[in-house]
Design a protein around this motif. Structure first.
Motif, PDB file in Angstrom:
ATOM      1  N   ALA A 103      12.617  -1.350   3.882  1.00 46.52           N
ATOM      2  CA  ALA A 103      14.059  -1.529   4.096  1.00 46.52           C
ATOM      3  C   ALA A 103      14.485  -2.913   3.624  1.00 46.52           C
ATOM      4  N   GLU A 104      13.654  -3.905   3.911  1.00 45.79           N
ATOM      5  CA  GLU A 104      13.999  -5.270   3.481  1.00 45.79           C
ATOM      6  C   GLU A 104      13.989  -5.394   1.958  1.00 45.79           C
ATOM      7  N   ALA A 105      13.065  -4.701   1.304  1.00 39.89           N
ATOM      8  CA  ALA A 105      13.041  -4.743  -0.161  1.00 39.89           C
ATOM      9  C   ALA A 105      14.348  -4.158  -0.701  1.00 39.89           C
ATOM     10  N   PHE A 219      15.232   1.025  -8.955  1.00 44.78           N
ATOM     11  CA  PHE A 219      14.452   2.155  -8.448  1.00 44.78           C
ATOM     12  C   PHE A 219      13.789   1.759  -7.138  1.00 44.78           C
ATOM     13  N   ASP A 220      13.978   2.592  -6.134  1.00 44.86           N
ATOM     14  CA  ASP A 220      13.298   2.410  -4.855  1.00 44.86           C
ATOM     15  C   ASP A 220      11.954   3.118  -4.968  1.00 44.86           C
ATOM     16  N   GLU A 221      10.908   2.325  -5.178  1.00 44.29           N
ATOM     17  CA  GLU A 221       9.549   2.882  -5.285  1.00 44.29           C
ATOM     18  C   GLU A 221       8.726   2.491  -4.056  1.00 44.29           C
ATOM     19  N   VAL A 222       9.424   2.374  -2.941  1.00 47.18           N
ATOM     20  CA  VAL A 222       8.733   2.027  -1.693  1.00 47.18           C
ATOM     21  C   VAL A 222       7.659   3.077  -1.375  1.00 47.18           C
ATOM     22  N   GLY A 225       5.443   3.862  -5.303  1.00 50.50           N
ATOM     23  CA  GLY A 225       4.783   2.798  -6.063  1.00 50.50           C
ATOM     24  C   GLY A 225       3.292   2.691  -5.781  1.00 50.50           C
ATOM     25  N   ILE A 226       2.615   1.879  -6.566  1.00 49.74           N
ATOM     26  CA  ILE A 226       1.187   1.527  -6.398  1.00 49.74           C
ATOM     27  C   ILE A 226       0.282   2.769  -6.488  1.00 49.74           C
ATOM     28  N   ASP A 243      16.154  -2.069 -13.914  1.00 46.76           N
ATOM     29  CA  ASP A 243      16.325  -3.523 -13.915  1.00 46.76           C
ATOM     30  C   ASP A 243      15.556  -4.161 -12.767  1.00 46.76           C
ATOM     31  N   ALA A 244      15.291  -3.372 -11.738  1.00 49.94           N
ATOM     32  CA  ALA A 244      14.535  -3.902 -10.596  1.00 49.94           C
ATOM     33  C   ALA A 244      13.853  -2.741  -9.881  1.00 49.94           C
ATOM     34  N   VAL A 245      12.773  -3.074  -9.170  1.00 52.16           N
ATOM     35  CA  VAL A 245      11.991  -2.056  -8.447  1.00 52.16           C
ATOM     36  C   VAL A 245      11.691  -2.580  -7.049  1.00 52.16           C
ATOM     37  N   ALA A 246      11.964  -1.754  -6.032  1.00 54.44           N
ATOM     38  CA  ALA A 246      11.629  -2.109  -4.653  1.00 54.44           C
ATOM     39  C   ALA A 246      10.303  -1.462  -4.277  1.00 54.44           C
ATOM     40  N   LEU A 247       9.437  -2.250  -3.641  1.00 56.56           N
ATOM     41  CA  LEU A 247       8.099  -1.776  -3.263  1.00 56.56           C
ATOM     42  C   LEU A 247       7.816  -2.105  -1.799  1.00 56.56           C
TER      43      LEU A 247
END
Ligand SMILES: Cc1ncc(COP(=O)(O)O)c(C=O)c1O
Length: 390
Positions: A103-105, A219-222, A225-226, A243-247
């Protein structure tokens, strides 16, 4: 007294009732307080990349903490910079911000989009476009970016300027993005919404419209991702670059960490724009680096792809399964008879833990270390449960 009796007395009632108290884990297995062993196909909800009890992240955390534990973001520290360098190289990004959860990302992502909008178009350029079915977290901004209205009503008013468009409609998405759009936030595969792969055409439409209107595509890759989807990041399954990715989640394999990666932005954060006390702390970032090392050393991205295909093949062959969605080791099994909760509970009786992600679909998101025998065991257990339910 059981963990359940004690927990129900003292913990806030914000989570649905829990069926089990767990005391130990090893690889893909967990043990409950009565000593029963379960095959864990949930992995802390797509978190425990390396399986339970993997020594690498905790060893790195302990070793780093003995040298330098926490000093805040008033100072540079080696592990955070090394993790930023590594993640940026993997994702083709240039900048990183570390925090403590998914959520913070996403909150950081929302602020980055808003900052970009203000910088390039003034206060009017603040709208954030999201997809129906989205889940981005429980803090107020992330909650507003989330789709499910019932989750929001008790907490309104929430921040203004968010809107949702259908998940599968590139034209609707393109039409929703205009000069007053600051950014677009999308999970390339929606997790909590039921494991729905967002069509490439939608991602492409988002990219084109964001470029046309100078809006950021995040992109929300929470959850994805990984390595979970058989690529380091789910967007690498497509030809669309955000442009940005959240993990978060899989990055720590159980250690609390979130991250926002971005390309170099003239309108990026300036000193004082954003921050968090614990973000990027040496111990946690050293632990996350050890996770990345282990994912590479153990070939877990390829394993997620191979085991995901094996799982999909097995599940598709079962009578009573109408669809298998997702990629790699993030899957939903759509059941002909619905009642996913009933099937999940029967599987629990078979020693297999899955989660009913919708009323008619089970989610399977095991540790990325799962092997072929464990995949087959899970498929066989579901076959028995579905056969018994007729
Ligand atoms: C796609 C996505 N974004 C954000 C979140 C929120 O992450 P956290 O629970 O770490 O705040 C989740 C959690 O399930 C998620 O799946």
């Amino acid at each position: 007294m059981s963990l359940s009796e004690r927990g129900e007395r003292v913990m806030m009632a914000n989570y649905p009732p829990r069926q089990l108290g767990l005391v130990r884990g090893e690889g893909c297995w967990v043990w409950d307080e009565a000593g029963n062993r379960h095959l864990d196909l949930i992995a802390g909800i797509a978190v425990v990349t390396l399986g339970h009890g993997h020594p690498a992240p905790t060893r790195a955390l302990v070793e780093q903490s003995a040298v330098l534990d926490h000093v805040s973001n008033l100072y540079w520290t080696e592990p955070a910079i090394a993790l930023a360098e590594r993640l940026c190289a993997l994702a083709g990004m240039q900048r990183a911000f570390f925090c403590n959860s998914g959520a913070e990302a996403n909150e950081a992502a929302i602020k980055l989009m808003r900052r970009h909008g203000h910088e390039t178009g003034g206060a009017a350029k603040h709208r954030i476009v999201c997809l129906e079915g989205a889940f981005h977290g429980r803090t107020l901004g992330a909650l507003q970016a989330t789709w499910a209205r019932p989750k929001k009503i008790p907490f309104e008013p929430l921040p203004a300027g968010f809107e949702h468009v259908p998940r599968d409609d590139p034209d609707a998405l393109a039409a929703a993005i205009g000069p007053d759009t600051a950014g677009v936030l999308i999970e390339p595969i929606q997790g909590e919404g039921g494991v729905h792969v967002v069509p490439d055409a939608v991602l492409r439409a988002a990219r084109e419209a964001c470029d046309r209107h100078d809006a950021l595509l995040v992109f929300d890759e929470v959850q994805t991702g990984i390595g979970r989807t058989g690529e380091w990041f789910a967007f690498q399954r497509t030809d669309v670059r955000p442009d940005a990715v959240a993990l978060a989640k899989g990055l720590g394999s159980g250690l609390p960490i979130g991250a926002l990666l971005s390309r170099e932005l003239a309108t990026g954060f300036q000193p004082g724009d954003h921050g968090t006390t614990y973000g990027g702390s040496p111990g946690i970032t050293a632990g996350a680096l050890a996770v990345l090392d282990a994912v590479e050393a153990e070939g877990l991205v390829a394993n997620a792809q191979a085991m995901g295909e094996r799982l999909e093949r097995g599940l598709r062959a079962l009578p009573g399964v109408v669809d298998v969605r997702g990629a790699g080791l993030l899957r939903a099994v759509e059941l002909a008879a619905g009642d996913a909760a009933g099937v999940a509970s029967a599987l629990h009786g078979e020693g297999v833990l899955v989660n009913a992600v919708t009323e008619s679909a089970l989610r399977i998101a095991p540790p990325l270390v799962i092997d072929g025998d464990q995949v087959d065991l899970a498929v066989a257990a579901l076959a028995r449960v579905l056969a018994a339910r007729g």
